[in-house]
Design an enzyme around this catalytic site. Structure first.
Site, PDB file in Angstrom:
ATOM      1  N   CYS A  75       0.608  -1.214   0.125  1.00  8.23           N
ATOM      2  CA  CYS A  75       0.037   0.080   0.081  1.00  8.23           C
ATOM      3  C   CYS A  75       0.810   1.199  -0.002  1.00  8.23           C
ATOM      4  O   CYS A  75       1.574   1.426  -0.954  1.00  8.23           O
ATOM      5  CB  CYS A  75      -0.775  -0.039   1.257  1.00  8.23           C
ATOM      6  N   HIS A 158      -4.061  -4.898   0.469  1.00 10.09           N
ATOM      7  CA  HIS A 158      -3.481  -5.189   2.022  1.00 10.09           C
ATOM      8  C   HIS A 158      -3.577  -6.838   1.534  1.00 10.09           C
ATOM      9  O   HIS A 158      -4.660  -7.201   2.250  1.00 10.09           O
ATOM     10  CB  HIS A 158      -4.272  -4.831   3.010  1.00 10.09           C
ATOM     11  N   GLU A 160      -2.362  -8.817   4.049  1.00  9.53           N
ATOM     12  CA  GLU A 160      -2.413  -9.232   5.055  1.00  9.53           C
ATOM     13  C   GLU A 160      -3.694  -9.302   5.752  1.00  9.53           C
ATOM     14  O   GLU A 160      -4.056  -9.850   6.839  1.00  9.53           O
ATOM     15  CB  GLU A 160      -1.452  -8.685   6.141  1.00  9.53           C
TER      16      GLU A 160
END
Lengths: 183, 232
Positions: A75, A158, A160
């Site tokens: 990001c 993202h 994660e």
């Protein structure tokens, strides 16, 4: 596999750490010696760049890229790796790859939520700026979703925070880093 | 007053993990009584929940300062939601946005009859939801979480009129909340909002999330493909 997270004093890097440790990798504090250096994506550009410089991460990351060692930006981490970002009235980036980060012009901003990335499935996005770069390697709704240049890999989404699809993506990042460090 | 019928629906850690596995797109945890009882949201609980999640996690309740927000982010939240404290002191939104970035700042608005109420719906304010949403956006809110007190708990559908008016007034994403009874309500809400929040109908029956996703898909609503790899 040892990974290091370039902290710059903002936001939540815990989820990035958790995501990689779930995949069997081990965190180290040393950005220079880690098999993979991660530039996470939280906060705002100017504060993040200042935080990176004050900790010497800017120099360490440039050295890694020159040496062909893996760096992964997420990001804002992707945006900071470019030459320049329009955020905060314009901030010089790390220049790890050519390109600029520009404010999104279409749709609701910030662009929040799940979106398809080419044919790879849906990932979670949360951003107001996006890369404009010749190094784009994947797209999502007209927005650069991933960039690749030498040993730098960056994603606008993202992983994660992107459930099982994201975990699989990160496993691929680790796999690439492993093969780069063996090469 | 439907808003006051708060029930204990179980262990938030287990619920959060179950929702994450079942394909929730995002988890919102609001400690709605935090302001009323004068305490900060439960940081330890946030940490335990976030460790079980691989989806975005918004936490709110009793956030009154950047320090409160930092604590929640450090515990594993991705975004913080502010409500009463931002109404008392709107510059809080600006401070949070400057420090955390707008994408981490959710302004939660509880509205009844189009007017904002604070302190978990117990207190009137002089603001309309539309005006407050506009101001919140100009101060740096990255999302508006809009709960209709009128619709909340009815299961008769989201407050589409309220949601439409707020959504038209701002350029940031709006999350509709309150009133969901079934997939058709979610589909309607997504015509006027960018996301829809589900609460009580899932807390009663967490498995409902899986069937809801299928029903939404059948209604033509784009739903992300989810592979449930672990038994929840």
């Amino acid at each position: 596999m040892r990974f290091a997270i370039c902290e710059y004093g903002a936001g939540n890097v815990r989820s990035v750490e958790l995501a990689f440790t779930r995949l069997g990798a081990t965190r180290t504090d040393d950005v220079r010696v880690a098999d993979l250096a991660i530039l996470p994506g939280v906060g705002s550009a100017r504060a993040a760049m200042a935080g990176l410089r004050s900790r010497g991460h800017d120099v360490a990351l440039r050295e890694r890229v020159v040496a062909g060692r893996p760096v992964f930006g997420i990001c804002l981490g992707l945006q900071l790796a470019l030459d320049w970002t329009a955020e905060d009235d314009g901030v010089d980036g790390l220049g790890l790859l050519r390109g600029r980060s520009l404010r999104l012009k279409e749709g609701r901003v910030p662009r929040m939520g799940w979106a398809e990335v080419d044919d790879r499935g849906a990932f979670y996005f949360a951003h107001s700026y996006a890369a404009s770069t010749p190094a784009a390697s994947a797209w999502s709704e007209g927005v650069v979703a991933e960039v690749r240049a030498g040993s730098f890999l960056g994603c606008q989404f993202h992983p994660e925070k992107s459930g099982e699809v994201g975990a699989r993506y990160l496993a691929g990042v680790l796999e690439e880093a492993r093969s780069l460090s063996l090469a | 007053m439907r808003f006051q019928e708060l029930r204990d629906v179980g262990d938030p850690v287990e619920l959060g993990a179950a929702y994450s596995h079942a394909g929730a797109d995002e988890l919102v945890f609001l400690d709605v009584k935090a302001t009323l009882e004068g305490r900060a949201a439960l940081v330890g609980l946030v940490q335990r929940v976030s460790e079980r999640l691989a989806i975005p996690f918004t936490v709110g309740g009793g956030v009154r300062s950047v320090a409160d927000a930092d604590q929640l982010l450090a515990a594993g939240a991705d975004k913080v939601a502010v409500n009463s404290a931002a109404l008392d002191r709107p510059t809080l939104v600006t401070e949070l946005a400057q420090q955390l970035g707008t994408q981490a700042v959710v302004v939660a608005i509880d509205a009844e009859g189009g007017r904002v109420r604070s302190r978990a719906g117990t207190t009137e304010t002089a603001r309309t939801a539309v005006d407050w949403a506009r101001e919140a956006e100009s101060r740096g809110a990255g999302e508006i979480l809009l709960t209709s007190i009128d619709a909340d708990g009815t299961r008769a559908g989201y407050d589409l009129e309220l949601t439409r008016s707020v959504s038209a007034a701002v350029g940031v994403p709006v999350i509709a909340s309150g009133g969901a009874g079934g997939a058709e309500h979610v589909a309607e809400a997504l015509q006027v909002a960018q996301a829809a929040l589900l609460a009580s109908i899932l807390h009663e029956d967490p498995d409902r999330l899986t069937s809801l996703r299928a029903e939404l898909h059948a209604l033509g609503v784009p739903v992300r493909r989810v592979e449930v790899l672990h038994g929840a």
